[in-house]
Design a protein around this motif. Sequence first.
Motif, PDB file in Angstrom:
ATOM      1  N   ALA A 237       2.097  -1.902  -0.583  1.00  0.00           N
ATOM      2  CA  ALA A 237       0.762  -2.493  -0.459  1.00  0.00           C
ATOM      3  C   ALA A 237       0.803  -3.964  -0.073  1.00  0.00           C
ATOM      4  O   ALA A 237      -0.036  -4.446   0.694  1.00  0.00           O
ATOM      5  N   VAL A 463      -3.054  -1.872  -5.071  1.00  0.00           N
ATOM      6  CA  VAL A 463      -3.868  -1.047  -4.180  1.00  0.00           C
ATOM      7  C   VAL A 463      -4.866  -1.926  -3.431  1.00  0.00           C
ATOM      8  O   VAL A 463      -5.019  -3.115  -3.717  1.00  0.00           O
ATOM      9  N   THR A 465      -5.222  -3.281  -0.478  1.00  0.00           N
ATOM     10  CA  THR A 465      -4.934  -4.351   0.478  1.00  0.00           C
ATOM     11  C   THR A 465      -5.085  -3.906   1.929  1.00  0.00           C
ATOM     12  O   THR A 465      -5.209  -4.746   2.821  1.00  0.00           O
ATOM     13  N   ARG A 467      -7.391  -1.200   2.832  1.00  0.00           N
ATOM     14  CA  ARG A 467      -8.329  -0.201   2.331  1.00  0.00           C
ATOM     15  C   ARG A 467      -8.824   0.778   3.386  1.00  0.00           C
ATOM     16  O   ARG A 467      -9.162   0.406   4.503  1.00  0.00           O
ATOM     17  N   SER A 492       0.558   3.574   2.557  1.00  0.00           N
ATOM     18  CA  SER A 492       0.980   2.872   1.343  1.00  0.00           C
ATOM     19  C   SER A 492      -0.133   2.998   0.323  1.00  0.00           C
ATOM     20  O   SER A 492      -1.244   3.446   0.644  1.00  0.00           O
ATOM     21  N   THR A 493       0.148   2.609  -0.914  1.00  0.00           N
ATOM     22  CA  THR A 493      -0.907   2.627  -1.922  1.00  0.00           C
ATOM     23  C   THR A 493      -2.011   1.641  -1.572  1.00  0.00           C
ATOM     24  O   THR A 493      -3.102   1.714  -2.132  1.00  0.00           O
ATOM     25  N   GLY A 494      -1.746   0.746  -0.637  1.00  0.00           N
ATOM     26  CA  GLY A 494      -2.753  -0.213  -0.217  1.00  0.00           C
ATOM     27  C   GLY A 494      -3.971   0.408   0.434  1.00  0.00           C
ATOM     28  O   GLY A 494      -5.015  -0.225   0.515  1.00  0.00           O
TER      29      GLY A 494
END
Length: 525
Positions: A237, A463, A465, A467, A492-494
């Motif tokens: 992220a 998270v 970043t 979106r 990514s979790t971003g």
Amino acid sequence: MSGTVFVDLAATNDGVVTEQGDVCVIGAGAAGIYLAVQLAGKGLNVILVEAGNIHCCDASAVGFDAQFETAFYPGATVGRFFGVGGSTSRWGGQLVPHSRHDLREHSNGFDTWSHIVQTAAAEAEIVLARLGWHDGADFSAFAHRQLGDVGKVLDSAGFDVMASLFLPFQKKNIAYLLKQKSSAQGRLKVIYNAVAKAWVVGQCSATDTRLKQLLAVSNNGNQLEVSANRFVIAAGAIESARILLELDDSAPLPVIRRGSAIGCLLSDHLSLSIADVAPDSLSRAIDLFAPRFVGDWMRGFRFIESSLSSDAPRVFSHFIFENQNSGFALAKELLFAMQGRRWPKVSVSAVASGMTGLLSLGYKRYCQSVLHIPADTPSHLQMDIEQQPVHTNQISLASKRDRYGRRIAKINWGINDKDMENIYQNAQRILNKWPGKAAGLPELLPTVTGCNAAKPHDAYHPVATCRMGDDAEAVVDGNMKVFGVENLWVVSTGVLPGAGTANPTFTMLCLAERLVHHMDANRVA
């Protein structure tokens, strides 16, 4: 994967290495390795570029510094590792999907959480099977089978119980996927010690840009040039956002859609103990909620409120057992050494003192399929709550440059008054609902008594970043393609808009699986 080629950019004698593939993936952590292996399995030629070495180290060791504007954010340092395997060389390996508990009322248009939850539900079983679990996505069913009448009591009190999965230790470092045999016609080349530094950009249309080439460098100055039809940033992220910011900043003209809020709304799970288990309930808590084993896989329990208002933050809770048994400590070090592909750090005295406990662990594990926890082990109810999204929590570019000449990440992050208010209100509500000793559950002694309680720690789950969404500030669309760039994706979790009610890695892998389908169905000649 059989036939995977590994190249150390720092060790090459060529000075400049050139590669060409169908897809170039930046970042060999959980998302990057999973995506690269599955794309190669579809017959595509994939170049996987990793900044770290074959073995993993922390961000400072690889030269990825960060500048903190206000509060120190541990998720950028302690919870972040580079190398082949990335942070999976250190993580707990817990898998649990985001679910209906993450849904809230939504107006017309694209509902990001609905899309994410639907993707997780659709791809969960295939992702689990690829990781070696073949008993289905039984996160709720397993919990209710194990807890029986206690599960019904919790249901009546307003709690849904989920049973997360923990990867076996030999599979926690996701790098093992690179060694699996495959009959695929695709090619997978992993180039490590290669830090993404610059891009060659070409104009595709009046509104979209197309990336032509990635330029990477090793710490000794060797260079890598990768040309590909498609590029995927899977660098976590924080680093994924930093790369996008630098891509946009270094191009002659803006590359990414103007208005995309790259790096903004950085948030995490805030985690803290909200209650101690009463001393005379410790054995009951262990009997009910100690982790179970199914083969080599471990399963833990978590509690999510079944009904909340549309504006309530997403939250879950679970029991923490402070197992200080010397045998547990010895086993933990041995297994974490295996996960990190290093020699264990244990003394002769630690081995001697831990042998009895190790035997108890083995007996409970193999004869009763539960984790051995001594009956007097202190236990707590832990709450993890998503952080309030605010624009001031963000990643931007500092003027300072790292050893590779790249602008470092400037991180502005903190826990605000609204976060603390949410913690108190949600902790009180959960504890008020808890059925307690009279209903056959452990008695809980509240430890959060007001908004001035000690601030919680983050869970290393960054998270938001990069979106996902369809609004003007979203960075990627529902397929995780970057707005304004025709051939660039972020995995990514971003991409998640918030931390939600689950550890984010499994949902991220489900999104990666969906991207594999999309890229396979829309091949570029």
